[in-house]
Design a protein around this motif. Structure first.
Motif, PDB file in Angstrom:
ATOM      1  N   ILE A 139      -5.620  61.400   8.668  1.00 36.68           N
ATOM      2  CA  ILE A 139      -6.311  60.624   7.632  1.00 36.68           C
ATOM      3  C   ILE A 139      -5.786  61.090   6.288  1.00 36.68           C
ATOM      4  N   GLU A 140      -5.409  60.144   5.450  1.00 36.27           N
ATOM      5  CA  GLU A 140      -4.885  60.437   4.118  1.00 36.27           C
ATOM      6  C   GLU A 140      -5.671  59.635   3.097  1.00 36.27           C
ATOM      7  N   ASP A 141      -6.147  60.308   2.051  1.00 40.36           N
ATOM      8  CA  ASP A 141      -6.914  59.662   0.990  1.00 40.36           C
ATOM      9  C   ASP A 141      -8.064  58.837   1.546  1.00 40.36           C
ATOM     10  N   GLY A 142      -8.730  59.362   2.578  1.00 38.32           N
ATOM     11  CA  GLY A 142      -9.888  58.689   3.148  1.00 38.32           C
ATOM     12  C   GLY A 142      -9.571  57.473   3.978  1.00 38.32           C
ATOM     13  N   LYS A 143      -8.303  57.276   4.341  1.00 37.78           N
ATOM     14  CA  LYS A 143      -7.899  56.130   5.150  1.00 37.78           C
ATOM     15  C   LYS A 143      -7.149  56.609   6.381  1.00 37.78           C
ATOM     16  N   VAL A 144      -7.319  55.890   7.486  1.00 36.58           N
ATOM     17  CA  VAL A 144      -6.636  56.257   8.719  1.00 36.58           C
ATOM     18  C   VAL A 144      -5.135  56.128   8.511  1.00 36.58           C
ATOM     19  N   GLY A 145      -4.412  57.195   8.815  1.00 36.58           N
ATOM     20  CA  GLY A 145      -2.960  57.177   8.728  1.00 36.58           C
ATOM     21  C   GLY A 145      -2.371  56.813  10.074  1.00 36.58           C
ATOM     22  N   LYS A 146      -1.821  57.803  10.777  1.00 36.03           N
ATOM     23  CA  LYS A 146      -1.215  57.559  12.073  1.00 36.03           C
ATOM     24  C   LYS A 146      -2.161  57.965  13.195  1.00 36.03           C
ATOM     25  N   VAL A 147      -2.131  57.171  14.254  1.00 34.17           N
ATOM     26  CA  VAL A 147      -2.843  57.497  15.485  1.00 34.17           C
ATOM     27  C   VAL A 147      -1.807  57.534  16.595  1.00 34.17           C
ATOM     28  N   ARG A 148      -1.686  58.692  17.251  1.00 28.89           N
ATOM     29  CA  ARG A 148      -0.670  58.840  18.295  1.00 28.89           C
ATOM     30  C   ARG A 148      -1.268  59.459  19.546  1.00 28.89           C
ATOM     31  N   VAL A 149      -0.719  59.080  20.678  1.00 30.81           N
ATOM     32  CA  VAL A 149      -1.206  59.579  21.961  1.00 30.81           C
ATOM     33  C   VAL A 149      -0.022  60.030  22.801  1.00 30.81           C
ATOM     34  N   PHE A 150      -0.281  61.041  23.622  1.00 35.16           N
ATOM     35  CA  PHE A 150       0.773  61.637  24.433  1.00 35.16           C
ATOM     36  C   PHE A 150       0.217  61.964  25.817  1.00 35.16           C
TER      37      PHE A 150
ATOM     38  N   GLN B 178     -12.615  57.736  16.605  1.00 31.88           N
ATOM     39  CA  GLN B 178     -12.890  58.953  15.846  1.00 31.88           C
ATOM     40  C   GLN B 178     -12.130  58.971  14.526  1.00 31.88           C
ATOM     41  N   ALA B 179     -10.942  58.425  14.509  1.00 31.69           N
ATOM     42  CA  ALA B 179     -10.203  58.336  13.246  1.00 31.69           C
ATOM     43  C   ALA B 179     -10.970  57.496  12.241  1.00 31.69           C
ATOM     44  N   ARG B 180     -11.528  56.380  12.692  1.00 28.51           N
ATOM     45  CA  ARG B 180     -12.316  55.527  11.791  1.00 28.51           C
ATOM     46  C   ARG B 180     -13.568  56.262  11.306  1.00 28.51           C
ATOM     47  N   LEU B 181     -14.204  56.988  12.216  1.00 30.05           N
ATOM     48  CA  LEU B 181     -15.425  57.705  11.859  1.00 30.05           C
ATOM     49  C   LEU B 181     -15.155  58.784  10.813  1.00 30.05           C
ATOM     50  N   TRP B 182     -14.162  59.618  11.046  1.00 24.20           N
ATOM     51  CA  TRP B 182     -13.907  60.728  10.131  1.00 24.20           C
ATOM     52  C   TRP B 182     -13.352  60.240   8.797  1.00 24.20           C
ATOM     53  N   ALA B 183     -12.618  59.149   8.806  1.00 22.45           N
ATOM     54  CA  ALA B 183     -12.199  58.559   7.531  1.00 22.45           C
ATOM     55  C   ALA B 183     -13.414  58.051   6.773  1.00 22.45           C
TER      56      ALA B 183
END
Length: 400
Positions: free
Chosen positions: A70-81, A274-279
């Motif tokens: 998350i950068e500047d309160g916005k979701v940046g990259k979401v990656r899965v492995f 979770q990315a959306r929540l924490w942003a």
């Protein structure tokens, strides 16, 4: 990516206790260091490039890992492995349902802070004023407090103390020798991680305020942030893409279907959600400025040397000002503030860590508890040299 599990771990007696390598493995490692011909220790990740993350996953034999920035309160990259089911070769995706564990507490605390903003709950009201009858009179499972009948200290407990793990309860009552709930210290005087405290706060919302925690979490948190595959209890629609869990010894556990809402740890979720929540929490959506500030304020200093065991008498002075916020742990990060929550059970691990400066976060979830050994190095690569006291959070980390 198929990874063969080869290491082992002793079963821990509390779901929030960090995994530790068995003594046999530690002794073998020491013996290896004294003999010629041992392989050199594998190096940490040098970047967040896909191939580097996959390499360190192989190093720790981690089956699946999901990572969001998350950068500047916005979701940046979401990656899965990796994989959600290694035996079937099924890949982990950003929509794979994973166990939220302690992240549940933070989402629940965010909802409670909304109620406080609206004047529906006074965070500083002691239970003897907040409850219509004495706490020990509530004795029906799962909310049974009859054990406290002879301890008047329950009267001084407040919702704020429960949110910041300051009520004096064990993590779970079944960890007590006699499996009875008790208060171990004067409420509000120190930090001790307690899922029991969050369950008590859930009882207050449901039986005193007449709220449905499942419904309130859905409309106030999950719907607000567009979290389509997150819920406080198991949904049949999750079955098509839910992750198996992997223990330290590589054993497999089918995804547990939790049908009872538990404010402490029942949430199923995905890395995208979770990315959306924490942003959203970083921005403070749904909270007043005062409510958002209260969440990350250092309310209760942490003076223990380790997070677990909960009542370990060993003391430490954390120079970064480690303290309990409301639903998070907070510490000084240079001239800024950082806050985080970490958790696991025996088959999964997660960490969400945010720095106020730049409104930046990294969120990591895994269906393999061994992923915890990657979190410090990946967090540093994502956010820089954060001052999080890793040795307090994880027993296997070196003390400073």
């Amino acid at each position: 990516m198929h990874i063969t599990a080869a290491s082992s771990n002793r079963r821990t007696n509390q779901s929030s206790t960090p995994p530790r390598r068995p003594a046999a493995l530690l002794s073998a490692a020491l013996l290896c260091s004294l003999l010629a011909g041992c392989a050199a220790p594998q190096r940490p990740a040098r970047s967040l490039a896909d191939n580097e993350i996959q390499r360190v996953m192989r190093r720790e034999q981690v089956q699946g890992l999901a990572l969001a920035t998350i950068e500047d309160g916005k979701v940046g990259k979401v990656r899965v492995f990796g994989q959600r089911n290694a035996a079937l070769g099924q890949p982990l995706t950003d929509e794979t349902v994973l166990y939220g564990a302690a992240l549940t507490k933070t989402a629940f605390a965010y909802m409670v802070l909304q109620l406080a903003d609206e004047g529906k709950l006074d965070l500083d009201a002691p239970l003897n004023r907040l409850l219509p009858k004495p706490l020990p009179y509530y004795h029906e499972r799962p909310f049974d407090y009859a054990d406290l009948a002879d301890d008047p200290r329950w009267k001084s407990i407040t919702p704020r103390m429960l949110l910041m793990h300051g009520a004096g309860f064990a993590n779970f009552r079944w960890l007590e020798d006699d499996e009875r709930l008790r208060i171990h210290f004067e409420p509000g005087s120190r930090y001790a991680h307690s899922s029991e405290g969050y369950q008590l706060l859930q009882m207050i919302l449901e039986q005193v305020l007449g709220l449905d925690v499942d419904f309130e979490m859905q409309r106030r948190v999950f719907d607000r942030f567009g979290m389509r595959r997150t819920a406080m209890r198991w949904r049949p629609g999750f079955a098509d893409n839910a992750a198996e869990g992997y223990a330290f010894d590589g054993s497999v556990q089918p995804h547990e279907r939790r049908y009872r809402v538990r404010a402490a740890a029942s949430m199923d979720t995905t890395v995208a959600d979770q990315a959306r929540l924490w942003a959203g929490m970083m921005r403070g959506d749904g909270l007043s400025p005062a409510g958002r500030e209260a969440m990350v304020k250092a309310w209760l200093p942490v003076a223990s040397r380790r997070q677990f065991p909960t009542f370990d008498a060993a003391r430490a002075d954390w120079p970064q000002g480690l303290a309990a916020g409301l639903g998070v742990l907070t510490f000084r990060q240079g001239a800024s503030t950082a806050w985080y929550v970490a958790g696991h059970d025996e088959w999964s691990a997660n960490l969400a860590l945010c720095v106020e400066q730049g409104r930046r976060c990294v969120v990591m979830l895994s269906n393999d508890v061994r992923a915890e050994r990657l979190f410090p190095e990946l967090a540093r690569l994502a956010l820089g040299d954060v001052a999080l006291p890793w040795a307090w959070e994880y027993q296997w980390a070196e003390q400073p």
